[in-house]
Scaffold this active site. Structure first.
Site, PDB file in Angstrom:
ATOM      1  N   ASP A  31       3.187  -9.158   1.181  1.00  0.00           N
ATOM      2  CA  ASP A  31       4.322  -9.582   2.278  1.00  0.00           C
ATOM      3  C   ASP A  31       3.007 -10.479   2.524  1.00  0.00           C
ATOM      4  OD1 ASP A  31       2.361  -7.484   2.867  1.00  0.00           O
ATOM      5  OD2 ASP A  31       3.918  -6.970   4.544  1.00  0.00           O
TER       6      ASP A  31
ATOM      7  N   HIS B  77       0.574  -1.508  -0.358  1.00  0.00           N
ATOM      8  CA  HIS B  77       0.125  -0.049  -0.075  1.00  0.00           C
ATOM      9  C   HIS B  77       0.863   1.175  -0.341  1.00  0.00           C
ATOM     10  CE1 HIS B  77      -3.185  -3.051   1.092  1.00  0.00           C
ATOM     11  NE2 HIS B  77      -3.071  -2.693   2.463  1.00  0.00           N
TER      12      HIS B  77
END
Length: 491
Positions: free
Chosen positions: A236, A80
């Site tokens: 991740d 993000h």
């Protein structure tokens, strides 16, 4: 030999894995976060590169023989974040991170402008995503946006430094909230709603695709072969899932890092925006996932240790376990130190320690922090269960998984058996090595991504599970009672 590099929020981790998928060596380098204003969370992209070179240098020095056999590199990283580069490929400003809440008004604006965004991208706009941050930058830093030529996610900036190539993967592209999840391509409708040019975005590749090769300068500096390939990698969340073998329908795992994710793999795209569950593309082709994204995790434990003046978190955890009576702490902790996404979508949410008395001690506070994260997972689990079946056994990885005491609390709060897998601490970096291997060898993902051996099973404590079910009600009630005051305390 395969190298995985994970650009985390608190550190960069690097791992060497051999042909039999055994972890040969690991290294890490710390990172710091800047919070120049309320709700802001930033890092200097150059700090990631410095940390990568530190971790890589340690592996090269201490494991020279294994290092010389590296065939491919995989990347993982915090999702993000927004990195904007100018014409010369230089960052125009610090990166705005996943736990930055400044773009709350822009997220609301984007949801009004494009009501279908939750169905297209997999979840409604929230402040931490890249899309509303780009709108915020256009309003508040128009000169930066005028000069911007490329937007990258954190790990993709490291890729650019390694290869000179611009690329991202489907998971990180989903996490930017700019991807059409069903079509696995950038969404023209969202791009237009954000007021940016499509040319600002890098190519979006499948995680096991080759995204480039180490430049000659980097290969020489790192002592690796010219032409060493770099896989697209994964955000991740997906990389951690690939590490744990959560790649088929219903496979689930929890990533307990600085932030926390509760992840379920799916074989079809099935958005559930009404529940604030994230439905994104997986790091493997023809795979998706649903996820409860929690902005707070092991980072809250680090905060508590600092608050209590304790530099050794391991010792604090040992003392807390020794003092544990088998019952919940009398203190209740709302862990929203960085706001929260699932299930609240509230960047203004704050941490709360409730029930303090003159006799409250450090171990009771520490236990409350551990329980607060576990209860926030249990809170989110209820919403995940409305989107599809969850298994009774769930893997857990990330730095927080090192504490079996904490895992016991989580297992009891969720009513699920928690699995500690071999190499679970390596987490996303290990998943990145699997993607690097597929990119280098062309093997089928199923052959490369099995579930690792289970090192330990931690079953729920029935009495503790019953107590946590009651405490979850109090946890939710406390949030509802204090949440109207959060925005006031931000002013």
């Amino acid at each position: 030999m395969f190298l995985g590099i994970d650009i985390g929020t608190s550190s960069v981790k690097a791992v060497l894995v051999d042909e039999r998928q055994r972890i040969v060596a690991t290294a890490s380098a710390p990172l710091a976060i800047s919070r120049p204003r309320d709700l802001w969370s930033e890092q200097n992209p150059e700090d990631w590169w410095v940390a990568v070179e530190q971790a890589v240098g340690q592996l090269r020095r201490e494991w020279a023989t294994a290092w010389s056999g590296v065939r491919a590199v995989g990347l993982s990283g915090q999702m993000h974040g927004v990195v904007l580069l100018d014409e010369a490929g230089l960052p125009l400003r610090p990166a705005i991170l996943h736990n930055d809440g400044r773009a709350f008004a822009e997220a609301e604006e984007l949801n009004r402008k494009l009501p279908a965004i939750g169905t297209i991208a997999g979840v409604p706009a929230m402040p931490g995503f890249a899309a509303p941050k780009l709108i915020w930058l256009g309003k508040h830093e128009p000169e930066v946006m005028r000069r911007a030529r490329k937007m990258l996610l954190p790990k993709d900036y490291v890729r650019y430094r390694m290869t000179g190539s611009f690329a991202t993967d489907m998971c990180d592209a989903s996490g930017a909230l700019l991807l059409d999840g069903a079509k696995r391509q950038w969404s023209p409708a969202i791009v237009e709603a954000c007021g940016i040019a499509m040319s600002l975005l890098p190519p979006a590749l499948e995680g096991c695709a080759v995204s480039g090769q180490l430049t000659g300068a980097v290969a020489r500096a790192w002592g690796l072969s010219p032409g060493t390939i770099v896989a697209a990698g994964a955000g991740d969340a997906a990389a951690g899932a690939i590490a744990s073998g959560a790649v088929n329908e219903g496979d689930a795992f929890i990533s307990l890092g600085t932030a926390t994710q509760y992840f379920v793999a799916r074989e079809a795209y099935n958005p559930a925006p009404q529940h604030l569950i994230h439905s994104f593309c997986h790091g493997l082709p023809e795979r998706w996932f649903q996820m409860a994204a929690l902005l707070n995790g092991a980072g809250a434990l680090s905060w508590a240790a600092g608050l209590l003046g304790r530099s050794d978190i391991g010792t604090l955890l040992d003392e807390t376990e020794q003092a544990f009576t088998g019952s919940p702490s009398p203190v209740l902790f709302l862990p929203y130190l960085s706001g929260e996404r699932t299930p609240h979508n509230n960047p203004h949410a704050k941490g709360v320690l409730f029930g303090l008395t003159a006799s409250t001690g450090p171990t009771q506070v520490t236990q409350a922090v551990l329980e607060g994260i576990a209860l926030s997972l249990a809170d989110a689990q209820g919403y995940l269960e409305e989107t599809g079946a969850l298994p009774d056994r769930i893997a857990i990885n990330g730095g927080g998984s090192r504490s079996r005491f904490w895992c016991r609390i989580i297992a009891s709060a969720l009513g699920k058996t928690v699995l500690l897998q071999d190499g679970s601490e390596a987490g996303p970096a290990f998943g990145a090595t699997r993607l690097a291997r597929i990119a280098a060898t062309g093997e089928e993902p199923a052959a490369v991504c099995p579930k690792p051996p289970v090192e330990a099973e931690i079953v729920p404590d029935p009495a503790l599970a019953e107590a946590y079910a009651a405490k979850l009600t109090a946890f939710r009630t406390l949030y509802q009672a204090v949440s109207p005051h959060f925005r006031l305390s931000s002013n």
